[in-house]
Motif scaffolding. Sequence first.
Motif, short mmCIF file in Angstrom:
data_model
loop_
_atom_site.label_atom_id
_atom_site.label_comp_id
_atom_site.label_asym_id
_atom_site.label_seq_id
_atom_site.Cartn_x
_atom_site.Cartn_y
_atom_site.Cartn_z
N ILE A 19 0.83 -1.21 0.00
CA ILE A 19 0.00 0.00 0.00
C ILE A 19 0.87 1.25 0.00
O ILE A 19 0.59 2.23 -0.72
N ILE A 20 1.95 1.24 0.79
CA ILE A 20 2.86 2.39 0.80
C ILE A 20 3.50 2.58 -0.57
O ILE A 20 3.58 3.70 -1.09
N ALA A 21 3.95 1.48 -1.17
CA ALA A 21 4.59 1.56 -2.49
C ALA A 21 3.62 2.09 -3.53
O ALA A 21 3.96 3.00 -4.31
N PHE A 243 11.52 -1.36 -4.14
CA PHE A 243 12.05 -2.29 -3.14
C PHE A 243 10.97 -2.74 -2.17
O PHE A 243 10.93 -3.90 -1.78
N LEU A 244 10.10 -1.82 -1.77
CA LEU A 244 9.02 -2.20 -0.86
C LEU A 244 8.12 -3.26 -1.49
O LEU A 244 7.75 -4.25 -0.84
N TYR A 245 7.78 -3.05 -2.75
CA TYR A 245 6.88 -3.99 -3.42
C TYR A 245 7.55 -5.36 -3.57
O TYR A 245 6.94 -6.40 -3.28
N LEU A 246 8.79 -5.36 -4.04
CA LEU A 246 9.50 -6.63 -4.21
C LEU A 246 9.66 -7.36 -2.87
O LEU A 246 9.48 -8.57 -2.78
N ASP A 247 10.01 -6.61 -1.83
CA ASP A 247 10.22 -7.24 -0.53
C ASP A 247 8.92 -7.78 0.03
O ASP A 247 8.92 -8.76 0.78
#
Length: 320
Positions: A19-21, A243-247
């Motif tokens: 959601i943040i990404a 990076f947030l989405y991938l992580d």
Amino acid sequence: MNKHRTDWIRRFQGYTMVIIAATMWGLSGTVAQTLFHGAGFEPGWLVSVRLLVAGVLLLAMVAIRSEAGAILTIWHNCRDRMQLLLLGIFGMLAVQYTFFAAIDASNAATATLLQYLGPMMISCWLALRLRRWPTLFEGGGVLLALVGTTLLVTGGHGGELSISKVALFWGLASAVTLAFYTLYPARLLQRWGARTVVGWAMVVGGVGLSFLYPPWQVTGTFSGQSILFILFIILFGTLLPFFLYLDSLRLIRPTEASLLACTEPLTATIAAVVWLGVPFGVAEWVGAACIITTVVLLSLQPQTAKTTGPASSQPQEGVG
């Protein structure tokens, strides 16, 4: 009980990261609109700077996490090298430029929603390629996408466009290039991973566009605000959400991530209306709901063997 609680915490963390990404991607389009319409920056210049800086930073992070020489290995194979060049020019550069050009010609909300027609185009292409009838989910998604697009670009006034033909062209071109960017690099992703492939695609796209829009030839007006906005697009609209989405994919399923990524067009629409005062009537809101529902339907359909690219590991603009 402890295991159940741990699983719940992990899933909540994954949901929050997506959601943040997606929110950052949505806000970056609105920030770009401010740079285009308020400070006179050109889409081509902003895209070249965004791709070059974000691509170099991404590759640097990959090199730090692994061996520095590992990121160069992808260029050793002739086939990989050619696919990476094509992805960088006709995928990464094309999808970024057409998206920002659509924002420049209209607004962030309309451009983001039109780009989200990409999954519908992918479903249609795969149905044709596999020579099969569309599934119920795909058929419903296509119908909703057509209705939503019609309402979005006409404002509910029959055949009269509420946006310019140029904006419609760039918006649809953005969806087409997104479909190519999603489908084309499946082999590269399997061999080298998303971070390395996307990082080099950004650099290739940025270098290619620099021949037309050199980063050192600026047409916009620099100010404290515009510099902060440019940094926001590079760092918080590209690198960090990627990076947030991938992580997050370590913690939740890709289908869940794709559904939560629909926060992006919703964020872009709300930000454009509230922050920039973009006029959005009932017809436009209904059209937006139809397009977002299309993405939800296509994400929920039963998984079959199909070719996927970066969209299986990151959302649309993500690299928007």
